[in-house]
Design a protein around this motif. Structure first.
Motif, short mmCIF file in Angstrom:
data_model
loop_
_atom_site.label_atom_id
_atom_site.label_comp_id
_atom_site.label_asym_id
_atom_site.label_seq_id
_atom_site.Cartn_x
_atom_site.Cartn_y
_atom_site.Cartn_z
N PHE A 52 55.76 52.47 36.77
CA PHE A 52 56.13 51.34 35.92
C PHE A 52 56.33 51.81 34.48
N GLU A 53 56.98 50.97 33.69
CA GLU A 53 57.32 51.36 32.33
C GLU A 53 56.10 51.37 31.40
N ARG A 54 55.16 50.44 31.62
CA ARG A 54 53.99 50.37 30.76
C ARG A 54 52.76 50.02 31.59
N PHE A 55 51.59 50.40 31.09
CA PHE A 55 50.37 49.97 31.75
C PHE A 55 49.23 49.93 30.74
N THR A 56 48.23 49.10 31.04
CA THR A 56 47.04 48.96 30.20
C THR A 56 45.81 48.88 31.10
N ILE A 57 44.75 49.54 30.68
CA ILE A 57 43.48 49.45 31.39
C ILE A 57 42.67 48.32 30.76
N CYS A 58 42.32 47.33 31.57
CA CYS A 58 41.57 46.17 31.11
C CYS A 58 40.18 46.18 31.75
N ALA A 59 39.30 45.30 31.27
CA ALA A 59 37.92 45.34 31.75
C ALA A 59 37.31 43.96 31.89
N TRP A 60 36.54 43.81 32.94
CA TRP A 60 35.67 42.64 33.11
C TRP A 60 34.26 43.10 32.81
N HIS A 61 33.71 42.59 31.68
CA HIS A 61 32.34 42.91 31.29
C HIS A 61 31.40 41.87 31.87
N LYS A 62 30.34 42.33 32.52
CA LYS A 62 29.37 41.44 33.14
C LYS A 62 28.21 41.21 32.17
N SER A 63 27.96 39.96 31.83
CA SER A 63 26.89 39.66 30.88
C SER A 63 25.51 39.82 31.49
N ASN A 64 25.43 39.89 32.81
CA ASN A 64 24.13 40.04 33.49
C ASN A 64 24.22 41.09 34.59
N PRO A 65 24.52 42.35 34.24
CA PRO A 65 24.68 43.38 35.27
C PRO A 65 23.38 43.66 36.02
N MET A 66 23.51 44.23 37.20
CA MET A 66 22.31 44.61 37.95
C MET A 66 21.52 45.65 37.17
N PRO A 67 20.20 45.56 37.17
CA PRO A 67 19.36 46.50 36.41
C PRO A 67 19.17 47.82 37.16
N VAL A 68 20.29 48.48 37.43
CA VAL A 68 20.25 49.78 38.12
C VAL A 68 21.18 50.73 37.39
N ALA A 69 21.01 52.02 37.66
CA ALA A 69 21.92 53.01 37.09
C ALA A 69 22.28 54.09 38.10
N ASN A 70 21.37 54.40 39.04
CA ASN A 70 21.63 55.40 40.08
C ASN A 70 22.13 56.72 39.47
N LYS A 71 21.39 57.19 38.46
CA LYS A 71 21.69 58.45 37.77
C LYS A 71 23.05 58.43 37.06
N SER A 72 23.50 57.25 36.67
CA SER A 72 24.75 57.11 35.92
C SER A 72 24.55 56.00 34.90
N TYR A 73 25.59 55.18 34.64
CA TYR A 73 25.49 54.04 33.75
C TYR A 73 25.29 52.76 34.55
N GLN A 74 24.81 51.73 33.89
CA GLN A 74 24.69 50.44 34.54
C GLN A 74 26.07 49.94 34.98
N PRO A 75 26.14 49.24 36.09
CA PRO A 75 27.44 48.70 36.54
C PRO A 75 27.78 47.41 35.80
N ASP A 76 27.95 47.54 34.49
CA ASP A 76 28.18 46.35 33.65
C ASP A 76 29.65 46.07 33.41
N THR A 77 30.53 46.93 33.94
CA THR A 77 31.97 46.78 33.69
C THR A 77 32.76 47.13 34.94
N GLU A 78 33.75 46.30 35.25
CA GLU A 78 34.72 46.66 36.29
C GLU A 78 36.10 46.69 35.63
#
Length: 249
Positions: free
Chosen positions: A113-139
Motif C-alpha cells: 500500500f502507499e501509506r501505513f500507520t501503526i496505531c495502538a489500543w491502550h488498556k487502562s486495566n491491563p492484566m498484572p502479569v509480565a512473563n519476563k517481558s512488559y505488561q500486556p497493556d497495549t495491542e
C-alpha cells in the motif's frame, strides 16, 4: 457410460456452509482463505486475525487465566497467512497483531500500500502479569491505505491511539475487541464497503452497521458465527430505530 465431472462439481460447490443477510450486511460461515477471494472488491478489510503468541508460561496464575487455554483451543495463537490481504482487491486494510508481528507485517503492508500507520489500543486495566517481558497493556493495529482511501474522520478522530478498559466478554470469545475501539477504526477508514474475514462474534460488523456502512463478515466457528448473527441483527434493528427517530424529528 457417462463419467461424472467431479472437478466441475467441486468448482460449483459453495465455499461456505451458511450465508445470512441482515440489512446491508452479509455473513458467511466458512474458511476465509477459501471464501474471501470469491467475493470481489472491498474498500477496506478490517481484521483481528490469529496472533503469533507463545502461550507457554503463566506459572501459578495460569489456572486463573482461562482465556489462555481458550486461545490455544481455538488456534488463535498460530498467526495467519498474509497473502489473504490482496492489495489489488481492496483500497485499505486495518490489521490487529501481536507486537512481535509488527516488523514483518508492517514491512509486508508497506510494500503493498502507499501509506501505513501503526496505531495502538491502550488498556487502562491491563492484566498484572509480565512473563519476563512488559505488561500486556497495549495491542497494536496497522492501518495501511492507498490514495483514494485515506484516513477519514474529523481532526479529533485522527489520533493514533485509543484508551479503554478491557474486561470479560459477554460473547464467549477470548479476544473480543471493545465496541469503542472498533467504532474508532470504522470512523477512520475511508470507503463504504467493509469486510472482516476473521469476524469472530461480529464487533467490526456492529460498528460498520451503526456507521451506515456495507459489511461482509466471514467466520468459520459455528458458535461465534451464531453470536455474530444475533449481534448484527440487534445492531441493524437499533440503527433502523435511530434513523426513524432522526427522520421524525
Amino acid at each position: 457410460m457417462t463419467v461424472p465431472n467431479r472437478s466441475a462439481s467441486r468448482r460449483a460447490a459453495k465455499p461456505y456452509s451458511r450465508m445470512v443477510t441482515i440489512g446491508d450486511a452479509t455473513l458467511y460461515q466458512g474458511d476465509a482463505y477459501e471464501i474471501l477471494h470469491t467475493l470481489g472488491w472491498f474498500d477496506v478489510l478490517v481484521m483481528d486475525p490469529p496472533y503469533v503468541i507463545d502461550m507457554s508460561g503463566g506459572g501459578k496464575f495460569r489456572a486463573d487465566r482461562k482465556h489462555f487455554s481458550e486461545i490455544e483451543e481455538e488456534e488463535l495463537d498460530r498467526g495467519f497467512d498474509y497473502s489473504i490481504i490482496n492489495a489489488l482487491m481492496c483500497g485499505a486494510v486495518v490489521v490487529f497483531c501481536h507486537n512481535n508481528q509488527v516488523p514483518e507485517l508492517s514491512t509486508f503492508l508497506n510494500g503493498s500500500f502507499e501509506r501505513f500507520t501503526i496505531c495502538a489500543w491502550h488498556k487502562s486495566n491491563p492484566m498484572p502479569v509480565a512473563n519476563k517481558s512488559y505488561q500486556p497493556d497495549t495491542e497494536f493495529y496497522i492501518h495501511a491505505w492507498n490514495r483514494d482511501f485515506a484516513v477519514a474522520g474529523e481532526l479529533a478522530d485522527k489520533k493514533r491511539h485509543i484508551t479503554t478498559a478491557v474486561g470479560k466478554s459477554d460473547f464467549d470469545h477470548p479476544t473480543v475487541k471493545p465496541d469503542a475501539v472498533m467504532a474508532k477504526i470504522i470512523t477512520n477508514v475511508g470507503g463504504r464497503s467493509i469486510c472482516d474475514p476473521f469476524m469472530g462474534t461480529g464487533s467490526t460488523g456492529v460498528a460498520a452497521i451503526m456507521a451506515g456502512k456495507r459489511f461482509v463478515g466471514i467466520e468459520k466457528n459455528p458458535k461465534h458465527f451464531a453470536t455474530a448473527v444475533e449481534r448484527l441483527t440487534a445492531a441493524h434493528a437499533e440503527a433502523e430505530r435511530l434513523a426513524a427517530e432522526q427522520e421524525a424529528a
